[in-house]
Design a protein around this motif. Structure first.
Motif, short mmCIF file in Angstrom:
data_model
loop_
_atom_site.label_atom_id
_atom_site.label_comp_id
_atom_site.label_asym_id
_atom_site.label_seq_id
_atom_site.Cartn_x
_atom_site.Cartn_y
_atom_site.Cartn_z
N VAL A 73 0.88 -1.16 0.00
CA VAL A 73 0.00 0.00 0.00
C VAL A 73 0.92 1.21 0.00
O VAL A 73 1.44 1.61 1.03
CB VAL A 73 -0.91 0.00 1.23
N ALA A 74 1.15 1.74 -1.19
CA ALA A 74 2.13 2.81 -1.33
C ALA A 74 1.40 4.11 -1.57
O ALA A 74 0.95 4.37 -2.66
CB ALA A 74 3.06 2.51 -2.50
N GLY A 75 1.28 4.92 -0.54
CA GLY A 75 0.66 6.21 -0.72
C GLY A 75 -0.48 6.42 0.25
O GLY A 75 -0.80 5.57 1.06
N THR A 76 -1.10 7.60 0.11
CA THR A 76 -2.17 7.97 1.04
C THR A 76 -3.43 7.19 0.74
O THR A 76 -3.87 7.12 -0.40
CB THR A 76 -2.49 9.46 0.89
N MET A 101 3.61 1.16 2.99
CA MET A 101 4.81 1.92 2.59
C MET A 101 4.54 3.40 2.74
O MET A 101 3.58 3.92 2.19
CB MET A 101 5.14 1.60 1.13
N GLY A 102 5.37 4.06 3.49
CA GLY A 102 5.24 5.50 3.60
C GLY A 102 4.45 5.94 4.82
O GLY A 102 3.66 5.18 5.39
N SER A 103 4.65 7.21 5.21
CA SER A 103 3.98 7.71 6.42
C SER A 103 2.48 7.73 6.27
O SER A 103 1.76 7.52 7.23
CB SER A 103 4.42 9.13 6.73
N CYS A 104 2.00 8.06 5.05
CA CYS A 104 0.55 8.21 4.91
C CYS A 104 -0.16 6.89 5.14
O CYS A 104 -1.22 6.84 5.75
CB CYS A 104 0.21 8.70 3.51
N ALA A 105 0.43 5.79 4.65
CA ALA A 105 -0.23 4.51 4.85
C ALA A 105 -0.02 4.01 6.27
O ALA A 105 -0.84 3.26 6.80
CB ALA A 105 0.30 3.49 3.84
N ASN A 106 1.08 4.43 6.92
CA ASN A 106 1.31 3.98 8.29
C ASN A 106 0.34 4.63 9.25
O ASN A 106 -0.27 3.96 10.08
CB ASN A 106 2.74 4.34 8.72
N CYS A 107 0.21 5.96 9.16
CA CYS A 107 -0.54 6.64 10.21
C CYS A 107 -1.24 7.89 9.72
O CYS A 107 -1.65 8.70 10.52
CB CYS A 107 0.41 7.05 11.33
N GLY A 134 8.90 6.71 6.18
CA GLY A 134 9.56 7.60 5.23
C GLY A 134 8.52 8.39 4.48
O GLY A 134 7.37 8.02 4.42
N CYS A 135 8.94 9.51 3.92
CA CYS A 135 7.97 10.31 3.18
C CYS A 135 8.64 10.96 1.98
O CYS A 135 9.01 12.13 2.06
CB CYS A 135 7.33 11.36 4.07
N PRO A 136 8.84 10.32 0.86
CA PRO A 136 8.62 8.89 0.66
C PRO A 136 9.84 8.09 1.10
O PRO A 136 10.93 8.62 1.14
CB PRO A 136 8.44 8.80 -0.86
N PRO A 137 9.66 6.80 1.40
CA PRO A 137 10.82 6.00 1.77
C PRO A 137 11.71 5.82 0.55
O PRO A 137 11.23 5.70 -0.57
CB PRO A 137 10.24 4.67 2.23
N ARG A 138 13.00 5.78 0.76
CA ARG A 138 13.91 5.53 -0.34
C ARG A 138 13.66 4.12 -0.86
O ARG A 138 13.19 3.27 -0.12
CB ARG A 138 15.35 5.61 0.14
N PRO A 139 14.00 3.82 -2.10
CA PRO A 139 13.84 2.45 -2.57
C PRO A 139 14.59 1.44 -1.71
O PRO A 139 14.13 0.31 -1.52
CB PRO A 139 14.41 2.50 -3.98
N LEU C 174 12.60 12.95 -4.04
CA LEU C 174 11.33 13.13 -4.73
C LEU C 174 10.58 14.37 -4.28
O LEU C 174 10.05 15.10 -5.09
CB LEU C 174 10.46 11.89 -4.48
N LEU C 175 10.56 14.63 -2.99
CA LEU C 175 9.77 15.75 -2.47
C LEU C 175 10.72 16.61 -1.65
O LEU C 175 11.16 16.22 -0.59
CB LEU C 175 8.64 15.22 -1.60
N TYR C 176 11.06 17.78 -2.19
CA TYR C 176 12.28 18.45 -1.76
C TYR C 176 12.13 19.50 -0.67
O TYR C 176 13.01 19.65 0.14
CB TYR C 176 12.95 19.12 -2.96
N ASN C 177 11.05 20.29 -0.68
CA ASN C 177 10.96 21.44 0.21
C ASN C 177 12.19 22.33 0.03
O ASN C 177 12.86 22.71 0.98
CB ASN C 177 10.84 20.98 1.68
N TYR C 178 12.50 22.60 -1.25
CA TYR C 178 13.75 23.30 -1.58
C TYR C 178 13.52 24.77 -1.90
O TYR C 178 14.25 25.64 -1.43
CB TYR C 178 14.40 22.61 -2.78
N VAL C 179 12.47 25.07 -2.67
CA VAL C 179 12.23 26.46 -3.04
C VAL C 179 11.45 27.10 -1.92
O VAL C 179 10.30 26.76 -1.69
CB VAL C 179 11.43 26.53 -4.36
N TRP C 180 12.07 28.00 -1.20
CA TRP C 180 11.41 28.68 -0.09
C TRP C 180 10.95 30.05 -0.53
O TRP C 180 11.43 30.60 -1.50
CB TRP C 180 12.38 28.82 1.09
N ILE C 181 10.04 30.63 0.25
CA ILE C 181 9.51 31.95 -0.11
C ILE C 181 10.62 32.97 0.12
O ILE C 181 11.07 33.17 1.23
CB ILE C 181 8.30 32.28 0.77
N GLY C 182 11.08 33.56 -0.96
CA GLY C 182 12.15 34.54 -0.84
C GLY C 182 13.53 33.99 -1.17
O GLY C 182 14.49 34.73 -1.21
N GLY C 183 13.64 32.70 -1.41
CA GLY C 183 14.97 32.17 -1.71
C GLY C 183 14.93 30.67 -1.81
O GLY C 183 13.96 30.08 -2.25
#
Lengths: 164, 158, 396
Positions: A73-76, A101-107, A134-139, C174-183
């Motif tokens: 179950v990978a994802g929300t 798999m992943g935080s969304c499916a865990n809790c 993980g969010c997302p977990p690495r492979p 995959l999900l970065y949280n890299y582009v912040w507001i202002g920089g």
């Protein structure tokens, strides 16, 4: 073959308890159901691609729940999807396992606080065997989850406990 | 065309359907009456010098003062100008005339606004919930929304 | 067992009649087939209710909402505008940088912040790398839809190299949280420029390889040419954007027509579908637009790397993010899927009053019924794949 390589002394015969043998066969070919829901699905796809290669563990993706051993179950899991997940789980033949798999499916993951449509953990509808954080977990984290599931299958027993 | 021109031409063509405007904001907006949206939008779509044929976004709003509203962001592919239209309706009787006859994309946007806010779009061909399950209680993005405790046996809050 | 109720659409199947070869009249009826939320080819949890007459599709009714994760509700309750960025990431998870950038742009316009030029160039480099990564997923999975498994593996090998670059910079794949507001959250690490240049020289011949494997393959051409044709006026009326719009021959790219950041200082061309193997606006056109956009992205990256100025990427990060009371803005950017728009309304406090995310995949998906009527059932998989949906963005 690594399990048996250069392990024979005299004859090519070895004796093993039957359920150990069966467990070894089962854990070496866990077929999974292609069931990616959200972002973790992309990491699951990356795990089945060449760099991380989940197939070397014997995990082959199958499209139908009737032919699989494990459901990732990978994802929300949303409330609208939850009844479909339960239906798919019921369609899997036993012995069946679930890796969350992943935080969304865990809790419920990052959506736990204000997510009115998010089911806070897939274990509210189906029983889960292994949780991969993980969010997302690495492979690699997913591969460790599969190894943990393999350890669990290795300890399975078919004999009923003796009546007291 | 500038926002002032669009506002003047709109006022000339529709008179009191144009209720209010704020043309010095960062993105100028014009408020129109909720039961005249289809006419105004069709006129803006068809006029050759406006040609506002691209509906960028249609958002439902809850203004937290007893009013719901809809905000339309329009643009033109040919003339490259943009304008914002707004409407308001009371919370206990929210009716807005649909614009799905003018732009096909408004169909799903209005279904989502109905789902999230409860705004009823008169004349919509298929006004059903879009994102939430069909038997869900309430309209989630309203400011006074309380999430339900159970849904078909599943506990909803954490 | 838990049974959720989804009311059926009020559709009544139409009976028909055909004459068989022996002269008798056979009674026929339409059939409703469900391509359910779990399906290997729907690219996520999308349910398509297909009304077919034999093999010909009469109508397709998409049902969405299986991944509705309440992004707009979370955005209203966050204590800070910056906290919305990780949620914006998770909307279109295949191309997270462009989502973050769109929201950061909206907040920066409301606060009237000028970001340093180094930040602009790095954002452009990251967004174009992300565009290549997202198109590789689109092309790879489109190959699987058509039955070709090898391009998927090759695309993901190249994608891993891009993810290595991202991981080197900000730690996430995959999900970065890299582009912040202002920089930005981190500056580029020391070896980044060199490794990105190496990647560009490595990747250019790989595009030709994927074209040879997939795009010009006779089977693929036969399956995608003249299928799912999207006419120009329908595309504009349904507000399609991105490769959907450009594949139909309309020369509209937000990076040039509604410019933001430093795209107007770089030389590149929007790619348009010309109907080379079939009608203009068919699935093959949309595919070739994506392939050619990857090449253009390489050009943009190389130019931006050459022009990269020095500076501090965190110089303009605001201490308090509190826009004016009636500030509201709609900002649109060009993501790999099309026009992503954020309509942000502020009420003077530190958290937004309303954030509406206009996802390109949501709007592009609403065109699906229009372009699939009359197609065969087997074509629907390819038509749905050519729309390139990401359900996180459709359902938000």
């Amino acid at each position: 073959m690594a399990l048996l390589h250069q392990r024979f002394e005299n004859d090519n015969v070895f004796v093993v308890p039957f359920d150990k043998f069966l467990n070894w066969a089962r854990l070496s070919s866990i077929w999974q159901m292609q069931f990616g829901l959200a972002c973790c699905a992309i990491e699951m796809m990356a795990a089945s691609a060449s760099n991380f290669d989940i197939m070397r563990f014997g995990v082959i993706p199958r499209a139908t729940p009737r032919q699989v051993d494990v459901m990732f179950v990978a994802g929300t899991v949303t409330i609208k999807m939850a009844s479909r997940i339960k239906r798919l789980y019921d369609q899997m033949p036993e012995p069946r396992y679930v890796i969350s798999m992943g935080s969304c499916a865990n809790c419920g993951g990052p959506y736990w606080e204000h997510g009115y449509h998010v089911l806070k953990g897939v274990d509210r509808v189906i029983p889960v065997d292994v949780y991969v954080p993980g969010c997302p977990p690495r492979p690699e984290a997913l591969l460790e989850g599969i190894i943990k599931l393999q350890d669990k299958i290795r300890k399975d027993s078919y004999l009923r406990k003796p009546a007291k | 065309m500038t926002a002032q021109d669009i506002h003047d031409k709109l006022k000339a063509a529709f008179g009191d359907a144009v209720q209010e405007a704020k043309l010095d904001a960062m993105q100028p907006w014009i408020r129109i009456a909720p039961n005249r949206t289809a006419e105004v939008c069709a006129w803006l779509h068809d006029q050759p010098e406006m040609k506002l044929d691209y509906l960028m976004c249609l958002s439902g709003m809850d203004y937290n003062n007893g009013k719901l509203g809809v905000v339309y962001h329009l643009s033109s592919i040919e003339h490259k100008h943009k304008i914002v239209l707004k409407t308001e309706c009371p919370k206990d009787d929210p009716h807005v005339l649909t614009v799905s006859g003018v732009w096909g994309t408004a169909n799903w946007h209005e279904r989502e606004a109905y789902d999230m806010y409860g705004i009823i779009f008169d004349g919509h061909p298929d006004l059903r919930r879009l994102l939430m399950p069909d038997d869900w209680d309430g309209h989630p993005l309203r400011k006074d929304y309380k999430v339900q405790e159970f849904y078909h046996g599943m506990k909803v809050p954490y | 067992m838990i049974e959720a109720k989804t009311l059926p659409t009020n559709y009544v199947t139409k009976p028909g009649a055909i004459k068989s070869s022996s002269g008798k009249t056979l009674r026929t009826e339409e059939m409703i087939v469900n391509m359910g939320p779990q399906h290997p080819s729907t690219h996520g949890v999308l349910r398509l209710e297909i009304i077919i007459d034999g093999e010909i599709i009469n109508d397709v009714i998409p049902h969405i909402g299986y991944l509705h994760r309440c992004f707009e509700k979370h955005a209203e309750h966050m204590t800070n505008y910056q906290q919305v960025i990780p949620y914006a990431d998770r909307m279109d998870y295949c191309s997270a940088i462009t989502n973050e950038w769109a929201f950061a742009l909206a907040a920066e316009r409301m606060l009237k912040i000028e970001v340093p030029e180094r930040v602009e160039y790095i954002r452009v480099i990251m967004a174009e790398l992300q565009r290549i990564a997202s198109h590789l997923i689109a092309v790879g999975t489109y190959g699987i839809d058509a039955g070709a498994f090898t391009p998927f593996l090759y695309c993901f090998i190249d994608r891993e190299k891009i993810l290595d670059l991202f991981e080197m910079t900000c730690g996430a794949r995959l999900l970065y949280n890299y582009v912040w507001i202002g920089g930005l959250s981190h500056d580029l690490p020391p070896k980044f420029v060199e490794q990105t240049k190496e990647f560009c020289t490595y990747f250019r011949p790989r595009i030709k390889m994927i074209n040879d494997l997939l795009t010009y393959n006779e089977i693929f051409v036969k399956r995608t040419a003249n299928v799912g044709v999207l006419p120009k006026d329908v595309a504009i009326n349904y507000a399609a954007s991105g490769p959907m719009l450009r594949g139909s021959g309309i020369n509209w790219d937000l990076r040039r027509d509604d410019p933001y950041s430093v795209y107007d200082k770089l030389e590149w061309e929007p790619q348009i579908g010309k109907g080379e193997v079939g009608a203009v606006g068919d699935c093959w056109d949309r595919h070739i637009v994506r392939m050619r956009e990857m090449e253009q992205s390489l050009n943009i990256i190389e130019q931006a790397l050459a022009k990269l100025p020095e500076g501090n990427v965190q110089a303009a990060l605001p201490k308090r993010i509190r826009p004016d009371k009636d500030a509201e803005v709609y900002v649109r950017t060009e993501t790999p899927r099309g026009e992503l728009g954020f309509y942000v309304v502020s009420d003077g406090t530190a958290s937004p009053f309303r954030v509406k995310a206009r996802g390109p995949a949501f709007v592009n998906l609403s065109v699906l019924p229009e372009i699939s009527r009359g197609a065969m059932l087997a074509d629907l998989v390819l038509i749905a794949g050519s729309v390139d949906i990401v359900l996180g963005e459709v359902d938000r």
